[in-house]
Scaffold this motif. Structure first.
Motif, PDB file in Angstrom:
ATOM      1  N   GLU A 109       0.869  -1.146   0.010  1.00 21.17           N
ATOM      2  CA  GLU A 109      -0.032  -0.050   0.160  1.00 21.17           C
ATOM      3  C   GLU A 109       0.897   1.138  -0.234  1.00 21.17           C
ATOM      4  O   GLU A 109       0.400   2.362  -0.462  1.00 21.17           O
ATOM      5  N   SER A 435      -7.938  -1.501  -6.696  1.00 19.18           N
ATOM      6  CA  SER A 435      -6.603  -1.195  -6.909  1.00 19.18           C
ATOM      7  C   SER A 435      -6.032  -2.286  -7.940  1.00 19.18           C
ATOM      8  O   SER A 435      -4.923  -2.144  -8.237  1.00 19.18           O
TER       9      SER A 435
ATOM     10  N   GLU C 229      -5.658   2.034 -11.798  1.00 21.91           N
ATOM     11  CA  GLU C 229      -5.603   2.804 -10.801  1.00 21.91           C
ATOM     12  C   GLU C 229      -4.066   3.369 -10.643  1.00 21.91           C
ATOM     13  O   GLU C 229      -3.891   4.444 -10.355  1.00 21.91           O
TER      14      GLU C 229
END
Lengths: 464, 324, 324, 464
Positions: A109, A435, C229
């Motif tokens: 992340e 994502s 993304e």
């Protein structure tokens, strides 16, 4: 299905249609592992086992339950609901449209790159394949349990980023998934299943192009639609469904009875719907739209009985005469049995009558001609059938071979057809995950070409 | 380019199945029928035939009278050329309907019907109505006894589609509603076999779609979104709401044209050129010189026009299983 | 399937231009050359020729000796068949290199070179090195006097690419570096004509890429990302950092095969079937019966294999203008 | 360009290469409106005006400035930097890859649907087109000013959602954009520009497929590459650049001098790079790889002088002999001028010598054959050239016509070529904007087919 009167919202009303579709013995179903990539069309018969992507269960355990979601526990199906599973196991249960191989190097992340050692470590698993297999044999051990054991057995799991952890769990869950969807066949599901099973025999016909054919062909209730279907009955089934029992689906076929249309059989149309289905032998078309004279009763009866014996499952017309599914004779029945011959003779008479009705419908004028060809040159069909199409009627030709459509286009243009459109289309599934949204990395890429045109009158034919 | 003298068509006919226009299959054109006046590829106009009216197009004027009693598909002469009088279909309607909004085109429309498993008798809810391109296809698809509830927040649009359905013989299977499905939910609950969303924030309508779908039968939800961001939120909302088989598809059609293959030998090219020098920038129809002999004049296909739509939107679909 | 007895190839030759292997164009295969042992389509192995070594493949064994002195492109017999000894190219290398990571394939690699405006003399920085598929193409592209700085966070991979460059005669135009470009920046500053990013969070490296690019010459930045993304964040970062002409491209190659066209008349089909009934599910090579006469046996193309890659990644590119 | 020695980071070092590319009189440039959709290849000559998407400026005002970003103020170019513009006007200056027509109904941030009245209101603009046009004629009025006037003139602007506001500003800014990029031509820019200008003459060759050809053809320094280029010189330019002056780009051409290769001319290659460029007449190839005997000196000299007169700009070889750009004779010069004839004769001798060198290179053996065909059947080239290809050499055929590639594939297979790959590819631009990311709604969709193969020896030719 029932239409609701408009005018008011129906909060907390009782189910309008209590006939929740139920799995019965002998019915067709589309079976798919949850999150799996393949779907199988199967007939659920007693004493049969169903195998889907390494997951096996006894068909019989599904009988009496509504179509839907099941867990497989020790080869038996146990009905499940999405709600319960989510409550029990958390997360989303649906993992379709996820790349199986989408592993590779990935970041966490915080955008840090994960050292490859972390990836290689994935193989450092305490549990062996045998142990996993053993676990799953035991009753009551769910995929979730297997995966959590795998997680605790992974030497490197704790050291992973949470992104990587998520990915690992997702992948392992998918592999050891023990949930299965048993769905009532629809055109959409059958089209996908047969394309995957043998795209060549399905003529590479995808659901988007099949849909386009129906739409450009203006297939709806009341229309007389002639279908040449070399694509496993996909077009014939879709047309028959759209007619909803009103109009005619005139299906051209080789031999004595309609054959090689497994999709049609899997749809298990009701007699009401089937009343619009008219199988007609190609022989009749080649014979000037007339039923050919009987050649030899002997040979014919033989064929007819063979049909009863071998093609019982394949013959879609039988339901027309009987409301209840026919009880087919076992292997023990003899061809020379007089009772059997009587059945065959009656079937034949019905078939010929139906065919005559189909031919009569052609003579009244067709509203649509749909051709789904694999090997047959569409021009060879058009030259016989185009004169039977009413003005303002639609013709749609599908083929995986562009040359078929090119020749058909020229043929139609020469005869003054208008609104001639030739197209193909890209069809791509997107993976949509937080994502990780992108088109699937690898997909089936086959397809064909759709040619549509409208017949008009009053146009002088172009000289060529 | 198009000027029609009749905008008010208050004709009340055509409410039954097998009636005029979209569903009927009569041999001849009658007054009150919707006719697609086909001029050329990409140029067609829908009219409701009414005595005394006429339509003026780029290439001439046509009095409605001339259509009445003609066979569908006939070539009809105008003051300066001719047209073909076509029976309206959902596909043609999409190509010439009065556009009040962005619309869905045939490739998406046809796939949406399949993704919703639409068949005779289906009950389908749609939002927004927009210009009614999909609404027409749905209405025809659920015939004879299904129903389409089409929702829009704009009353003008809703009234217009209502009038169109009447004209097209589709009133009995349709109910247009002015309602914001994201806020107020759908017009019916526990009733639908399929719900279709084409709204800016489809994720806000997902829970309401669940309520609209039939519990005992289950059903399908399909959502159309141009942008990937909408897809991401909608897919999450669908999974959250208990849908299975959430799948996102994109289709990109490509229109092809059949043309003569250009083929010459190196010698022919060296001698004559490829015919480009004389007429630079003059489009496709150049003749490739090949020294007199017109050897194996094959054909080939090209994508044409050279610029085409390459994206309309993503279609997200999902299944709600029957619930006890 | 592949077993090679020689993994250590410490040969020190091939550092100059026109040397062996990738850049050289000698007539005959010499010891130390990298040879692509081509067995069949999709099956090929790179070896460094060394006397005494041999390679064992599925269909036989081959002693390296047999290759030495042979013309490039020769057919060479193995113990159980034959192979072709091909000159290594960037394209073939990509197809058979030792994979240490996901790699970039030929369609993307070739386009990336164009998007970076790579030419002889260009200075290019790349991260990550990965398995060196793109690195090789870049190194060959900047010859004779450009330079490629290739960065990776993994020392093993960096050492391996260093050895490969040596073997392939590309050392003098390459500098592999162990460095995290997101955190530490690039090895050079104010120097590059192009920067390429294939990292999980490319947006974190954009500012460092600006520093790496030549101020007076300006340059190009290209980033490869599988997911949308990443593209979104990277495009924003590029615009924020002052790049112009930010563009995102996706390419999807499709492999085609030429096959005989299936074509029969309705009568032929009625009489003989289409050849499917006899051999269901037996692949493409079925013969369509057409009643004896083999009329106009045309050819057509099909996509083959039926399942193919449909996405690798998005390529975002942008221009940094010269800065005073 | 200079190579940096490895080993140390170069923080705050002086620019390594001070030769910042500068716009000079007569140079070629690619001109594009910032955020515009079209790029034009222009030669910037004194007294010429450049018009790009309705924005006009005087070419002369660019001379002496480095290539880059400019503002157009009253038809004059004023150099600008991205940094300054962003400081002054805010926002991102780059709006490429945005759909022009992507308007339609859209929601606001809270997901509410915008009533259509809000959209229709967009036309309620107090400013007329004439007023806007008038404003822009006045010096110093930037696009930003125009847009802010438009915003204050819009009756409905305030009532819009901020999403809609954003969209409105973006669209208006794009329309009234007064910023322009003047870039040094690269293969990439030229390929895009010529494809847009006339995709048919460019053979529908996109940059991705051109790149693939170079790569599959293993084009790099030292190789002898034969090019047949029917695609405006795109392939010839790219090959010449990749050779970087080492090796041979043997370019086949009709007539006396290489023609119809505008891309090549726009690249303005240095003499060093051009040293690898060898134009060879197709006549020579058809004549058994020999220069044909002179037919008639009269006709030849006439052609040669015509060449000097008409094709001066087109002839790429002239730079080989002179470092400085040639000063071409004006229109006043006469064909019979003896001085002129002498120049022509010298040019001819140089040309023939160069051609002889090209033919010699072919005889030594080609490493690569690249064919970019539009009308010429590639087999007709292969049958002449394939024998000149060295074993392990690469052949790549590009054509917008699949039949060309199909026949070439069969031809190559029959001669035992291996690693035969036929492909096309989809190429799509994505719009990437916050909350509005999707492929462009409409794009040029033309393209072609790339066939690659490798020649080998020792394979018995297949019987056909």
């Amino acid at each position: 299905m029932t239409t609701i009167e408009s005018g008011t919202s129906l909060e907390s009303a009782a189910p309008l249609d209590a006939s929740m579709p139920v799995i019965t013995e002998g019915c067709y179903a589309v079976v798919r592992k949850v999150g799996g990539e393949h779907q199988r069309v199967v007939r659920l018969t007693a004493n049969s086992n169903v195998l889907v992507e390494k997951l096996r269960f006894e068909a019989e355990s599904a009988f009496g339950h509504p179509f839907g979601l099941f867990e497989v526990i020790g080869k038996r199906l146990v009905p499940a609901t999405v709600e319960d599973l989510r409550k029990r196991d958390g997360g989303d249960i649906d993992m379709a449209a996820v790349d199986a191989e989408n592993i590779g190097v990935c970041g966490n992340e915080n955008g840090e790159v994960i050292a490859p050692s972390a990836i290689e470590a994935e193989t450092r698993q305490a549990l062996t394949e045998e142990q996993i297999s053993e676990m799953k044999k035991g009753e009551g051990v769910s995929a979730k349990d297997v995966v959590s054991k795998l997680v605790s057995g992974s030497a490197s799991f704790a050291s992973r980023t949470s992104h990587a952890k998520n990915k690992y769990i997702r992948r392992k869950t998918k592999k050891h998934q023990d949930r299965v969807l048993i769905l009532k066949p629809t055109i959409r599901l059958l089209c996908e299943a047969y394309l995957r099973k043998d795209h060549d025999r399905a003529g590479c016909l995808r659901i988007d192009q099949l849909s386009l054919m129906l739409h450009q062909g203006a297939v709806h209730i009341g229309r007389k639609v002639l279908v040449f279907d070399q694509v496993l009955g996909l077009i014939t089934s879709a047309v028959t469904e759209r007619l909803a029992g009103a109009g005619s689906c005139i299906h051209l076929h080789r031999g004595t009875v309609a054959q090689s249309i497994p999709c049609f059989n899997s749809m298990e149309f009701s007699p009401e719907i089937l009343s619009a289905f008219y199988p007609v032998r190609i022989d009749c078309i080649l014979n000037g739209f007339q039923q050919p004279a009987e050649e030899g009763a002997e040979k014919d009866v033989k064929m007819e009985t063979e049909e009863v014996e071998n093609e019982a499952d394949e013959s879609p017309t039988e339901k027309l005469s009987q409301q209840q599914p026919v009880q087919h004779g076992g292997d023990g029945r003899r061809r020379n049995d007089p009772e059997w011959a009587a059945v065959a003779a009656q079937k034949k008479a019905e078939r010929l009558q139906r065919e005559a009705a189909g031919l009569a419908a052609i003579e009244q004028g067709l509203d649509t001609i749909l051709i789904g060809s694999r090997s047959v040159d569409p021009c060879s069909l058009l030259s016989l059938l185009y004169s039977k199409l009413r003005p303002s009627g639609n013709v749609v030709v599908y083929s995986p071979t562009i040359q078929h459509c090119m020749r058909a286009q020229q043929w139609l243009r020469e005869r003054g057809a208008i609104h001639v459109v030739l197209s193909d289309q890209m069809y791509r599934v997107q993976q949509v995950l937080p994502s990780r949204t992108h088109p699937l990395m690898s997909q089936m890429v086959v397809g064909g070409y759709v040619l549509a045109a409208i017949k008009v009158i009053g146009t002088p034919e172009k000289k060529e | 380019m198009l000027k029609t003298e009749s905008t008010d068509s208050s004709s009340q006919k055509g409410a039954g199945i097998g009636g005029p226009s979209f569903v009927g299959l009569s041999e001849l054109i009658e007054e009150g029928d919707t006719v697609i006046v086909y001029v050329s590829f990409g140029s067609m106009y829908p009219i409701v035939v009414k005595r005394g009216m006429s339509i003026t197009m780029k290439f001439g004027q046509l009095r409605h009278e001339f259509l009445i009693g003609k066979q569908w598909g006939s070539r009809v002469t105008t003051t300066a050329g001719f047209i073909h009088a076509l029976r309206p279909t959902s596909d043609l309607w999409t190509r010439c309907l009065p556009k009040r909004t962005q619309i869905l085109y045939t490739p998406d429309v046809s796939l949406i019907l399949s993704l919703l498993d639409v068949r005779g008798g289906s009950v389908v809810a749609e939002s927004g109505t927009g210009s009614g391109s999909l609404s027409h296809a749905l209405a025809i698809g659920v015939l004879p006894d299904g129903h389409v509830y089409t929702h829009d927040i704009d009353e003008t649009r809703t009234r217009k589609i209502e009038a169109e359905f009447k004209e097209h013989g589709l009133s009995h299977v349709t109910t247009p509603v002015v309602q914001n499905v994201c806020v107020e939910g759908f017009f019916v609950e526990n009733s639908c076999d399929g719900v279709f969303l084409d709204v800016p924030c489809p994720w806000e309508a997902v829970e309401n779609a669940v309520r609209a779908l039939s519990k005992p039968r289950g059903g399908r939800l399909v959502s159309f979104s141009p942008c990937i961001e909408q897809v991401q939120r909608t897919a999450s909302a669908m999974r959250e709401a208990g849908f299975v088989e959430v799948e996102c598809i994109e289709i990109v059609p490509r229109q092809l044209m059949v043309v003569d293959e250009r083929k010459q030998s190196l010698g022919e090219f060296n001698l004559h050129g490829d015919g480009e020098e004389c007429a630079p920038g003059k489009g496709r129809k150049r003749k490739t010189p090949c020294g007199g002999k017109d050897e194996d004049g094959g054909t080939t296909t090209i994508v044409s026009p050279s610029t085409q739509p390459t994206h309309t939107g993503y279609l997200i679909s999902a299944t709600m299983l029957p619930r006890l």
